[in-house]
Design an enzyme around this catalytic site. Structure first.
Site, PDB file in Angstrom:
ATOM      1  CG  ASP A 102      -9.809  -0.103   4.845  1.00 23.22           C
ATOM      2  OD1 ASP A 102      -9.583  -0.629   3.744  1.00 23.22           O
ATOM      3  OD2 ASP A 102      -9.057  -0.217   5.835  1.00 23.22           O
ATOM      4  CD  GLN A 160      -3.762  -4.318   6.407  1.00 22.24           C
ATOM      5  OE1 GLN A 160      -3.879  -3.287   5.754  1.00 22.24           O
ATOM      6  NE2 GLN A 160      -4.120  -5.498   5.935  1.00 22.24           N
ATOM      7  CE  LYS A 209      -3.830  -2.475   2.109  1.00 22.76           C
ATOM      8  NZ  LYS A 209      -4.704  -2.780   3.239  1.00 22.76           N
TER       9      LYS A 209
HETATM   10  N1  GUN Z   1      -7.133  -6.841   6.090  1.00 22.41           N
HETATM   11  C1  GUN Z   1      -7.495  -7.629   5.046  1.00 22.41           C
HETATM   12  N2  GUN Z   1      -8.070  -6.890   4.072  1.00 22.41           N
HETATM   13  C2  GUN Z   1      -8.071  -5.621   4.519  1.00 22.41           C
HETATM   14  C3  GUN Z   1      -8.537  -4.394   3.951  1.00 22.41           C
HETATM   15  O1  GUN Z   1      -9.075  -4.314   2.837  1.00 22.41           O
HETATM   16  N3  GUN Z   1      -8.355  -3.292   4.723  1.00 22.41           N
HETATM   17  C4  GUN Z   1      -7.782  -3.344   5.948  1.00 22.41           C
HETATM   18  N4  GUN Z   1      -7.673  -2.217   6.626  1.00 22.41           N
HETATM   19  N5  GUN Z   1      -7.357  -4.467   6.500  1.00 22.41           N
HETATM   20  C5  GUN Z   1      -7.501  -5.589   5.778  1.00 22.41           C
END
Ligand code: GUN
Length: 313
Positions: A120, A97, A53
């Site tokens: 998100d 996350q 990311k």
């Molecule tokens: N963990 C697994 N997929 C995601 C996601 O799309 N966003 C976040 N913040 N954590 C995750």
């Protein structure tokens, strides 16, 4: 006829290029978009995702910063960190996350993120905006799948869509996005009766279960589009051979690495489906590309530069 392969890398590159052009325009106006990523503890998979990311932000021209509170962090410590990020004007997007360590109240942390910075799309405010078809921020993986369907010319309006999996991150928002696009949507889960029969109704089948190769040929109607959200590591030789016996390339990888990455969809469905997403290289790259798009969108909405509408209702 073998299935058409939907190339996630190619579509993700298009989305990134569009986000980069928008980011450049915002930066030229003195408002470079900024993303704060919060990675708590040391979950190895999360570390890999977060690295991807942050790298993508650099490529797109989005300012990014990473916060790494320790594994023993408390809910209160994380609430304070999020409150600081909520207050900072140069931060347009906040991503916490998941999963968070067990002692942390994840729901409390996620609801503390300013909905306008919730890239998100996990905040109940954004969930509500999505379900009532108001402008907001939608979760990246299902939003990326909608982009993939749209950009690949797959018709959604009037289609029978079946979503397997009902998670807050993928299954539920996926169902809502498909419904908003006028598909007839069924959501399946572990208690669904005759899962193969329900799946066979689908023109568009989305598998988000987290079980390697569970969707086999008898789940798929001829010509259907099958979207594979799964990302499972298979190290068991018996399971490997159920999925990939006779596939020379995969056998070489398995020999060399001792495991392979497999989606929720069995490779044999390529003989039946009209279009499929590969794993890796399908849905995965789209998730990060949509995070970039959401960060730019959040910047535009918050700063009133070219925003279609405000999040404030
Ligand atoms: N963990 C697994 N997929 C995601 C996601 O799309 N966003 C976040 N913040 N954590 C995750």
């Amino acid at each position: 006829m073998p299935a058409n392969i939907l190339d996630g890398n190619k579509i993700a590159a298009e989305i990134r290029a569009e986000a980069a052009a928008d980011a450049r325009a915002l930066a030229a106006a003195g408002t470079r978009p900024g993303l704060a990523v919060v990675l708590v503890g040391n979950n190895p998979a999360s570390e890999i995702y977060v690295r991807g990311k942050v790298k993508s932000c650099e490529a797109v021209g989005i300012y990014s910063e990473q916060h790494t509170p320790g594994e023993s962090s408390s809910t209160e410590e994380l609430l304070k960190l999020v409150a600081d990020l909520n207050r900072r004007d140069e931060i347009d997007g906040i991503l916490v996350q998941l999963p968070l360590p067990r002692q942390v109240d994840s729901k409390k942390v996620l609801i503390s993120v300013d909905p306008a910075k919730d890239v998100d799309g996990f905040h109940p405010m954004n969930v509500g905006l999505l379900s009532t078809q108001r402008p907001g921020l939608a979760p990246c993986t299902p939003a990326g799948i909608m982009e993939m369907l749209g950009r690949s010319g797959i018709k959604i309006a009037g289609a029978e869509a079946v979503v397997v999996g009902r998670s807050d991150i993928v299954g539920k928002p996926m169902a809502m996005l498909l419904l908003n696009a006028n598909a007839t949507v069924t959501v399946c889960h572990s208690k669904t009766h005759d899962l193969p029969g329900v799946c066979r109704r689908a023109d568009i089948l989305v598998a988000a279960i987290g079980r390697a190769g569970m969707i086999t040929k008898d789940f798929v109607r001829a010509g259907a589009t099958v979207i594979d959200v799964g990302m499972n590591r298979v190290a068991d030789p018996v399971e490997f051979s159920r999925l990939f016996a006779g596939n020379r390339k995969r056998e070489e990888t398995f020999q060399a690495k001792g495991s392979v990455l497999v989606g929720d969809v069995h490779p044999e469905i390529a003989e039946v489906a009209g279009a499929i997403t590969p794993v890796p290289g399908g849905v995965g790259p789209l998730t990060i590309a949509m995070l970039m798009a959401n960060t730019v969108k959040a910047a535009k909405m918050r700063r009133g530069t070219g925003a279609r509408e405000s999040l404030v209702v």
